[in-house]
Design a protein around this motif. Structure first.
Motif, PDB file in Angstrom:
ATOM      1  N   GLY A 117      10.776   4.208   1.542  1.00  0.00           N
ATOM      2  CA  GLY A 117      11.254   5.328   1.093  1.00  0.00           C
ATOM      3  C   GLY A 117       9.951   6.458   0.856  1.00  0.00           C
ATOM      4  N   VAL A 118       8.861   6.116   1.774  1.00  0.00           N
ATOM      5  CA  VAL A 118       7.783   7.284   1.684  1.00  0.00           C
ATOM      6  C   VAL A 118       7.830   8.108   3.028  1.00  0.00           C
ATOM      7  CG1 VAL A 118       5.275   7.282   1.868  1.00  0.00           C
ATOM      8  CG2 VAL A 118       6.316   5.460   0.406  1.00  0.00           C
ATOM      9  N   PRO A 119       8.016   9.418   2.844  1.00  0.00           N
ATOM     10  CA  PRO A 119       8.056  10.134   3.957  1.00  0.00           C
ATOM     11  C   PRO A 119       6.817  10.090   5.053  1.00  0.00           C
ATOM     12  CG  PRO A 119       7.478  11.565   2.132  1.00  0.00           C
ATOM     13  CD  PRO A 119       7.878  10.121   1.689  1.00  0.00           C
TER      14      PRO A 119
ATOM     15  N   ILE B 206      15.180  10.737  10.164  1.00  0.00           N
ATOM     16  CA  ILE B 206      14.519  11.631   9.464  1.00  0.00           C
ATOM     17  C   ILE B 206      15.458  12.256   8.039  1.00  0.00           C
ATOM     18  CG2 ILE B 206      13.646  14.172   9.699  1.00  0.00           C
ATOM     19  CD1 ILE B 206      11.966  11.869  11.135  1.00  0.00           C
ATOM     20  N   ASP B 207      14.926  11.669   7.094  1.00  0.00           N
ATOM     21  CA  ASP B 207      15.681  12.016   5.942  1.00  0.00           C
ATOM     22  C   ASP B 207      14.934  13.722   5.257  1.00  0.00           C
ATOM     23  OD1 ASP B 207      13.300  11.662   4.486  1.00  0.00           O
ATOM     24  OD2 ASP B 207      14.157   9.782   3.277  1.00  0.00           O
ATOM     25  N   THR B 208      15.601  14.095   4.274  1.00  0.00           N
ATOM     26  CA  THR B 208      15.070  15.269   3.620  1.00  0.00           C
ATOM     27  C   THR B 208      13.611  15.445   3.382  1.00  0.00           C
ATOM     28  OG1 THR B 208      17.442  15.633   2.633  1.00  0.00           O
ATOM     29  CG2 THR B 208      15.669  16.966   1.859  1.00  0.00           C
ATOM     30  N   ARG B 209      13.299  14.423   2.706  1.00  0.00           N
ATOM     31  CA  ARG B 209      11.834  14.148   2.543  1.00  0.00           C
ATOM     32  C   ARG B 209      10.784  14.202   3.675  1.00  0.00           C
ATOM     33  NH1 ARG B 209      10.112   9.743  -1.205  1.00  0.00           N
ATOM     34  NH2 ARG B 209       8.336  11.139  -1.751  1.00  0.00           N
ATOM     35  N   ALA B 210      11.112  13.291   4.571  1.00  0.00           N
ATOM     36  CA  ALA B 210      10.441  13.194   6.194  1.00  0.00           C
ATOM     37  C   ALA B 210      10.580  14.714   6.751  1.00  0.00           C
ATOM     38  CB  ALA B 210      11.181  12.238   6.896  1.00  0.00           C
ATOM     39  N   ALA B 211      11.814  15.317   6.711  1.00  0.00           N
ATOM     40  CA  ALA B 211      11.850  16.949   7.301  1.00  0.00           C
ATOM     41  C   ALA B 211      10.859  17.755   6.793  1.00  0.00           C
ATOM     42  CB  ALA B 211      13.198  17.068   7.251  1.00  0.00           C
ATOM     43  N   LYS B 212      10.873  17.677   5.232  1.00  0.00           N
ATOM     44  CA  LYS B 212       9.895  18.403   4.770  1.00  0.00           C
ATOM     45  C   LYS B 212       8.452  17.978   4.974  1.00  0.00           C
ATOM     46  CE  LYS B 212       8.415  19.997   0.125  1.00  0.00           C
ATOM     47  NZ  LYS B 212       8.690  19.929  -1.643  1.00  0.00           N
ATOM     48  N   LEU B 213       8.059  17.026   5.239  1.00  0.00           N
ATOM     49  CA  LEU B 213       6.643  16.616   5.410  1.00  0.00           C
ATOM     50  C   LEU B 213       6.526  16.943   7.174  1.00  0.00           C
ATOM     51  CD1 LEU B 213       3.876  15.332   4.971  1.00  0.00           C
ATOM     52  CD2 LEU B 213       5.055  13.194   5.837  1.00  0.00           C
ATOM     53  N   PHE B 214       7.282  16.913   8.087  1.00  0.00           N
ATOM     54  CA  PHE B 214       7.441  17.241   9.427  1.00  0.00           C
ATOM     55  C   PHE B 214       7.104  18.954   9.315  1.00  0.00           C
ATOM     56  CE2 PHE B 214       8.765  13.488  11.068  1.00  0.00           C
ATOM     57  CZ  PHE B 214       7.989  13.459  12.313  1.00  0.00           C
TER      58      PHE B 214
ATOM     59  N   LEU C 251       1.081  -1.237  -0.088  1.00  0.00           N
ATOM     60  CA  LEU C 251      -0.147   0.065   0.035  1.00  0.00           C
ATOM     61  C   LEU C 251       0.848   1.311  -0.099  1.00  0.00           C
ATOM     62  CD1 LEU C 251      -2.647  -1.019   2.567  1.00  0.00           C
ATOM     63  CD2 LEU C 251      -2.994  -0.906  -0.105  1.00  0.00           C
ATOM     64  N   ALA C 252       1.969   1.247   0.583  1.00  0.00           N
ATOM     65  CA  ALA C 252       2.874   2.255   0.689  1.00  0.00           C
ATOM     66  C   ALA C 252       3.590   2.672  -0.750  1.00  0.00           C
ATOM     67  CB  ALA C 252       4.146   2.142   1.584  1.00  0.00           C
ATOM     68  N   ALA C 253       3.789   1.590  -1.606  1.00  0.00           N
ATOM     69  CA  ALA C 253       4.336   1.841  -2.996  1.00  0.00           C
ATOM     70  C   ALA C 253       3.641   2.992  -3.842  1.00  0.00           C
ATOM     71  CB  ALA C 253       4.374   0.526  -3.834  1.00  0.00           C
ATOM     72  N   GLY C 254       4.498   4.014  -4.093  1.00  0.00           N
ATOM     73  CA  GLY C 254       4.182   4.769  -5.100  1.00  0.00           C
ATOM     74  C   GLY C 254       3.530   6.250  -4.428  1.00  0.00           C
ATOM     75  N   LYS C 255       3.331   6.147  -3.074  1.00  0.00           N
ATOM     76  CA  LYS C 255       2.513   7.256  -2.106  1.00  0.00           C
ATOM     77  C   LYS C 255       3.427   8.421  -2.009  1.00  0.00           C
ATOM     78  CE  LYS C 255      -1.224   5.029  -1.529  1.00  0.00           C
ATOM     79  NZ  LYS C 255      -0.932   3.642  -2.311  1.00  0.00           N
ATOM     80  N   LEU C 256       2.921   9.540  -2.131  1.00  0.00           N
ATOM     81  CA  LEU C 256       3.596  10.872  -2.133  1.00  0.00           C
ATOM     82  C   LEU C 256       4.102  11.020  -0.581  1.00  0.00           C
ATOM     83  CD1 LEU C 256       1.443  13.497  -3.995  1.00  0.00           C
ATOM     84  CD2 LEU C 256       3.794  12.335  -4.638  1.00  0.00           C
ATOM     85  N   ALA C 257       3.146  10.607   0.511  1.00  0.00           N
ATOM     86  CA  ALA C 257       3.433  10.873   1.903  1.00  0.00           C
ATOM     87  C   ALA C 257       2.535   9.822   2.737  1.00  0.00           C
ATOM     88  CB  ALA C 257       3.239  12.154   2.230  1.00  0.00           C
ATOM     89  N   ALA C 258       2.712   9.659   3.905  1.00  0.00           N
ATOM     90  CA  ALA C 258       2.075   8.962   4.771  1.00  0.00           C
ATOM     91  C   ALA C 258       1.856   9.713   6.069  1.00  0.00           C
ATOM     92  CB  ALA C 258       2.545   7.490   5.116  1.00  0.00           C
TER      93      ALA C 258
END
Length: 379
Positions: A357-359, A317-325, A178-185
């Motif tokens: 690989g999903v933030p 916390i990678d770059t994409r996760a930091a942006k989501l936070f 279900l996570a595959a291809g998602k922009l975020a979670a």
């Protein structure tokens, strides 16, 4: 000051508080401990009906097989409840994943089975924060978004699994699919601290059952002919504990085995939890575990089988996760809420989502308190 669009203001104003409270009280009255299949089935029926208000497909998915090591050394399959999946606008080009879990840590025989009010704003009950309250928050948010109007280019999947409290072993493949291809979670676990602080980086977690097989003998007549499995397991536990270092927690939790006091035990099961802070430390832990097993097996003349894995990978916390936070924290600021995040020692399905690989922000649920292993209060 952020200026809300009419659609945003409609979502914010969407009345849900009374419905959410009714849901939490009703759902928390159902014992849905991870091993209570009857209770989980009842909870799944409730959630199926509740999520049917969304404009999508609602279905229950059978749990994948899971093996466990019994106290007598047998490897056996253990049953889990079904998982709820909701898919809304599955062909939309922009899609996110929202997750929660219907299981709690309370067995049917546990004395904590009812809700009560601590004060006018704090409800105490089995699983009200972790995470039946979180499920109610998720559903209310989705209803508000749908009521405010959503274009066809935005869709989402919802997963409510039945085994998060026991490691999500029967749902981890479903999570990945279900996570595959998602922009975020977004995962609706309760906030990490009572003040609403969100969980940021998390360690990984691996649970292992180490089956030590020695040789039985009489403790009085021929003890030297025996190979004491419990002594070997205890030695392995001590070596593992001595290997703890910064960023790597190791907890030898239990030893099963033995019989009469006059018998050298030929079987022991050592159960261990290992939590590495980073992927690099997970690799260190895997090598360490293999080396110590080989050393103890050789020195005690026993055989040791290792069953288990790091089912929860570390979640930095990678770059994409930091942006989501940052987006979540900015949204909070726009609503007059001060939101921050901090590293946590706990793990959840957010670990598994991040590994795809999903933030993910995985503490979107209500504020809670009095947590240990039995999360029970929501404010």
């Amino acid at each position: 000051m952020h200026s809300f669009t009419p659609a945003e203001q409609a979502a914010i104003n969407h009345p849900q508080q009374d419905a959410m409270l009714s849901q939490i009280l009703a759902w928390s009255a159902i014992n849905s401990g991870s091993r209570n299949l009857e209770g989980l089935a009842a909870m799944a029926r409730e959630l199926t009906a509740a999520f049917a208000v969304l404009p999508g497909d609602v279905r229950l998915v059978d749990a994948a097989p899971v093996e466990i090591v019994r106290a007598d050394g047998r490897i056996d399959n253990i049953a889990h409840g079904q998982h709820l999946v909701v898919q809304v606008r599955p062909t939309a080009p922009r899609r996110i994943l929202l997750t929660g879990h219907m299981d709690t840590v309370f067995e049917p025989s546990h004395p904590f089975q009812t809700c009560s009010w601590i004060d006018n704003g704090t409800l105490n009950g089995p699983g009200v924060a972790d995470m039946k309250g979180g499920i109610a928050v998720m559903l209310a948010a989705l209803q508000a978004v749908e009521a405010a109007g959503v274009g066809p280019d935005f869709g989402y999947d919802v997963l409510i699994n039945s085994d998060e409290e026991v490691g999500s072993l029967s749902s981890n493949r479903l999570i990945a699919n279900l996570a595959a291809g998602k922009l975020a979670a977004l995962t609706y676990e309760p906030s990490a601290l009572p003040d609403g602080t969100l969980a940021g980086a998390r360690p990984g977690s691996g649970n292992f059952a180490l089956s030590v097989r020695g040789r039985a003998a009489h403790a009085g007549r021929n003890p030297d002919d025996g190979r004491n499995a419990i002594v070997a397991a205890a030695d392995l536990a001590l070596r593992l504990k001595r290997a703890v270092r910064d960023g790597l927690a190791i907890n030898p939790a239990k030893i099963d085995g033995g019989s009469g006091n006059n018998v050298v035990p030929d079987l022991a099961i050592l159960r261990v939890n290992i939590r590495p802070r980073t992927p690099e430390l997970q690799a260190v832990a895997e090598a360490l575990l293999a080396d110590l097993i080989a050393e103890v097996a050789r020195e005690h003349d026993v055989s040791i089988d290792c069953h288990g894995s790091f089912a929860r990978p570390p979640k930095p916390i990678d770059t994409r996760a930091a942006k989501l936070f940052a987006l979540v924290e900015q949204a909070g600021a726009d609503l007059g809420l001060s939101i921050r995040h901090a590293d946590s020692g706990g793990v959840c399905d957010g670990n598994n989502i991040a590994a795809c690989g999903v933030p993910v922000v995985d503490t979107m649920g209500p504020r809670g308190g009095a947590f240990c292993c039995c999360c029970c209060c929501v404010c």
